[in-house]
Motif scaffolding. Structure first.
Motif, PDB file in Angstrom:
ATOM      1  N   ARG A  23       0.785  -1.206  -0.051  1.00 10.21           N
ATOM      2  CA  ARG A  23       0.105   0.085   0.026  1.00 10.21           C
ATOM      3  C   ARG A  23       0.987   1.269  -0.150  1.00 10.21           C
ATOM      4  NH1 ARG A  23      -5.183   0.356   1.571  1.00 10.21           N
ATOM      5  NH2 ARG A  23      -4.940  -1.540   2.909  1.00 10.21           N
ATOM      6  N   GLN A  24       1.960   1.369   0.816  1.00  7.42           N
ATOM      7  CA  GLN A  24       3.029   2.460   0.908  1.00  7.42           C
ATOM      8  C   GLN A  24       3.539   2.648  -0.366  1.00  7.42           C
ATOM      9  OE1 GLN A  24       6.129   1.929   3.801  1.00  7.42           O
ATOM     10  NE2 GLN A  24       6.558   4.064   3.471  1.00  7.42           N
ATOM     11  N   MET A  25       4.088   1.288  -1.028  1.00  9.35           N
ATOM     12  CA  MET A  25       4.661   1.610  -2.445  1.00  9.35           C
ATOM     13  C   MET A  25       3.679   2.113  -3.324  1.00  9.35           C
ATOM     14  SD  MET A  25       6.343  -1.788  -4.274  1.00  9.35           S
ATOM     15  CE  MET A  25       4.886  -2.623  -3.863  1.00  9.35           C
ATOM     16  N   HIS A  26       2.280   1.718  -3.292  1.00  7.86           N
ATOM     17  CA  HIS A  26       1.253   2.068  -4.360  1.00  7.86           C
ATOM     18  C   HIS A  26       1.374   3.501  -4.171  1.00  7.86           C
ATOM     19  CE1 HIS A  26      -2.649   2.907  -5.862  1.00  7.86           C
ATOM     20  NE2 HIS A  26      -2.503   2.032  -6.745  1.00  7.86           N
ATOM     21  N   ASP A  27       1.170   4.135  -2.958  1.00  3.92           N
ATOM     22  CA  ASP A  27       1.022   5.427  -2.865  1.00  3.92           C
ATOM     23  C   ASP A  27       2.134   6.305  -3.161  1.00  3.92           C
ATOM     24  OD1 ASP A  27      -1.584   4.912  -1.967  1.00  3.92           O
ATOM     25  OD2 ASP A  27      -1.137   4.860   0.097  1.00  3.92           O
ATOM     26  N   ASP A  28       3.393   5.789  -3.349  1.00  3.89           N
ATOM     27  CA  ASP A  28       4.655   6.498  -3.540  1.00  3.89           C
ATOM     28  C   ASP A  28       4.507   7.187  -5.006  1.00  3.89           C
ATOM     29  OD1 ASP A  28       7.553   6.570  -4.746  1.00  3.89           O
ATOM     30  OD2 ASP A  28       7.570   6.730  -2.714  1.00  3.89           O
ATOM     31  N   LYS A  29       4.658   8.474  -4.915  1.00  4.65           N
ATOM     32  CA  LYS A  29       4.435   9.306  -6.399  1.00  4.65           C
ATOM     33  C   LYS A  29       5.250   8.923  -7.300  1.00  4.65           C
ATOM     34  CE  LYS A  29       2.143  12.907  -4.446  1.00  4.65           C
ATOM     35  NZ  LYS A  29       0.863  12.263  -3.975  1.00  4.65           N
ATOM     36  N   GLU A  30       6.851   8.334  -7.083  1.00  3.68           N
ATOM     37  CA  GLU A  30       7.508   7.853  -7.996  1.00  3.68           C
ATOM     38  C   GLU A  30       7.236   6.520  -8.661  1.00  3.68           C
ATOM     39  OE1 GLU A  30      11.819   9.109  -8.327  1.00  3.68           O
ATOM     40  OE2 GLU A  30      11.494   9.827  -6.398  1.00  3.68           O
ATOM     41  N   TRP A  31       6.966   5.635  -7.794  1.00  5.17           N
ATOM     42  CA  TRP A  31       6.694   4.032  -8.052  1.00  5.17           C
ATOM     43  C   TRP A  31       5.471   3.721  -8.689  1.00  5.17           C
ATOM     44  CZ3 TRP A  31       4.232  -0.328  -7.907  1.00  5.17           C
ATOM     45  CH2 TRP A  31       4.670  -1.488  -8.122  1.00  5.17           C
ATOM     46  N   GLY A  32       4.378   4.365  -7.969  1.00  5.12           N
ATOM     47  CA  GLY A  32       2.956   3.830  -8.517  1.00  5.12           C
ATOM     48  C   GLY A  32       2.674   3.839  -9.707  1.00  5.12           C
ATOM     49  N   LEU A  33       1.921   2.679 -10.438  1.00  4.01           N
ATOM     50  CA  LEU A  33       1.603   2.903 -11.826  1.00  4.01           C
ATOM     51  C   LEU A  33       0.477   3.773 -12.125  1.00  4.01           C
ATOM     52  CD1 LEU A  33       1.691  -0.983 -12.699  1.00  4.01           C
ATOM     53  CD2 LEU A  33       3.242   0.898 -13.075  1.00  4.01           C
ATOM     54  N   GLN A  65      11.881   0.234   2.482  1.00  3.30           N
ATOM     55  CA  GLN A  65      11.433   1.302   3.535  1.00  3.30           C
ATOM     56  C   GLN A  65      12.430   2.498   3.224  1.00  3.30           C
ATOM     57  OE1 GLN A  65       8.153   0.854   4.002  1.00  3.30           O
ATOM     58  NE2 GLN A  65       7.973  -0.639   5.289  1.00  3.30           N
ATOM     59  N   PRO A  66      11.649   3.727   3.325  1.00  2.00           N
ATOM     60  CA  PRO A  66      12.321   5.077   3.166  1.00  2.00           C
ATOM     61  C   PRO A  66      13.560   4.967   4.307  1.00  2.00           C
ATOM     62  CG  PRO A  66       9.959   5.433   3.059  1.00  2.00           C
ATOM     63  CD  PRO A  66      10.189   4.085   3.583  1.00  2.00           C
ATOM     64  N   GLN A  67      13.422   4.780   5.355  1.00  2.32           N
ATOM     65  CA  GLN A  67      14.361   4.887   6.517  1.00  2.32           C
ATOM     66  C   GLN A  67      15.586   3.843   6.138  1.00  2.32           C
ATOM     67  OE1 GLN A  67      11.521   3.794   7.144  1.00  2.32           O
ATOM     68  NE2 GLN A  67      11.425   2.053   8.565  1.00  2.32           N
ATOM     69  N   PHE A  68      15.635   2.896   5.101  1.00  2.18           N
ATOM     70  CA  PHE A  68      16.674   2.150   4.876  1.00  2.18           C
ATOM     71  C   PHE A  68      17.172   2.325   3.286  1.00  2.18           C
ATOM     72  CE2 PHE A  68      13.889  -0.236   7.913  1.00  2.18           C
ATOM     73  CZ  PHE A  68      15.095  -0.512   8.773  1.00  2.18           C
ATOM     74  N   ARG A  69      16.657   3.242   2.740  1.00  4.53           N
ATOM     75  CA  ARG A  69      17.339   3.694   1.365  1.00  4.53           C
ATOM     76  C   ARG A  69      18.523   4.062   1.436  1.00  4.53           C
ATOM     77  NH1 ARG A  69      11.621   5.942  -0.820  1.00  4.53           N
ATOM     78  NH2 ARG A  69      10.635   3.957  -0.588  1.00  4.53           N
ATOM     79  N   GLY A  70      19.526   3.785   0.586  1.00  6.11           N
ATOM     80  CA  GLY A  70      20.934   4.226   0.883  1.00  6.11           C
ATOM     81  C   GLY A  70      21.740   2.976   1.396  1.00  6.11           C
ATOM     82  N   SER A  71      21.229   2.168   2.340  1.00 10.14           N
ATOM     83  CA  SER A  71      21.687   1.098   2.870  1.00 10.14           C
ATOM     84  C   SER A  71      21.984   0.004   1.745  1.00 10.14           C
ATOM     85  CB  SER A  71      20.925   0.765   4.005  1.00 10.14           C
ATOM     86  OG  SER A  71      19.893  -0.075   3.502  1.00 10.14           O
ATOM     87  N   GLU A  72      22.478  -1.230   1.981  1.00  9.83           N
ATOM     88  CA  GLU A  72      22.534  -2.284   1.202  1.00  9.83           C
ATOM     89  C   GLU A  72      21.491  -3.167   1.016  1.00  9.83           C
ATOM     90  OE1 GLU A  72      25.532  -3.291  -0.697  1.00  9.83           O
ATOM     91  OE2 GLU A  72      25.706  -1.081  -0.485  1.00  9.83           O
ATOM     92  N   THR A  73      20.259  -2.583   1.777  1.00 10.45           N
ATOM     93  CA  THR A  73      18.880  -3.469   1.464  1.00 10.45           C
ATOM     94  C   THR A  73      18.562  -3.658   0.072  1.00 10.45           C
ATOM     95  OG1 THR A  73      18.308  -2.627   3.713  1.00 10.45           O
ATOM     96  CG2 THR A  73      16.564  -3.503   2.175  1.00 10.45           C
ATOM     97  N   SER A  74      18.647  -2.649  -0.583  1.00 13.03           N
ATOM     98  CA  SER A  74      18.145  -2.678  -1.983  1.00 13.03           C
ATOM     99  C   SER A  74      19.030  -3.906  -2.603  1.00 13.03           C
ATOM    100  CB  SER A  74      18.087  -1.564  -2.618  1.00 13.03           C
ATOM    101  OG  SER A  74      17.263  -1.610  -3.869  1.00 13.03           O
TER     102      SER A  74
END
Length: 160
Positions: free
Chosen positions: A26-36, A109-118
């Motif tokens: 749901r969070q991903m869907h609401d994201d302005k850059e990701w959502g289709l 999740q936004p707080q983990f962006r820039g880490s190795e998670t992705s």
């Protein structure tokens, strides 16, 4: 056999992760850059029951026979504290008897962006594709300049 040891800190999602995964989608869907978006640029409506069925397809073996065993969700973190997830499914090709392993979502999740998670989730996807001897595709990323599109271009290369 898919085991946690095979993919380091990325584990297969379980039924206990369902609520958090639905919330994450749901969070991903609401994201302005990701959502289709539709042809007019408006986001498609979020459908919780379809999202829940999709999550269950990967987390509840045998739920959707004969479709069982054709979808996986790799997650980082323990239930209640997920950092990110990637949904992968075997998909038939339209004009061939072959199959590919398709990335339907990849979310950190936004707080983990820039880490190795992705990168770890991409590694999981690539490792699973290799194990299954399938080509990994990220065709569901409709907007190539999205963060996910740029990530897959960086790691896998530009589409042929």
């Amino acid at each position: 056999m898919l085991t946690e040891k095979a993919f380091g800190c990325v584990r297969l999602a379980a039924s206990a992760d369902e609520e958090e995964l639905v919330a994450m989608v749901r969070q991903m869907h609401d994201d302005k850059e990701w959502g289709l978006r539709d042809a007019h640029g408006s986001p498609f409506a979020f459908c919780e029951h379809k999202t829940r069925a999709t999550v269950q397809r990967a987390t509840q073996r045998g739920r959707n026979e004969p479709d069982a065993g054709r979808a996986w969700i790799g997650v980082i973190g323990q239930p209640g504290a997920l950092e990110g997830s990637v949904y992968l499914a075997r998909q038939p090709l339209l004009l061939s008897d072959g199959e590919v392993l398709a990335v339907s979502w990849h979310w950190v999740q936004p707080q983990f962006r820039g880490s190795e998670t992705s990168n770890m989730l991409v590694g999981f996807a690539m490792g699973l594709a290799e194990m299954l001897e399938l080509t990994l595709t990220a065709a569901s990323i409709a907007r190539s300049r999205s963060p996910q599109g740029r990530l897959y271009e960086r790691v896998i290369g530009k589409p042929a």
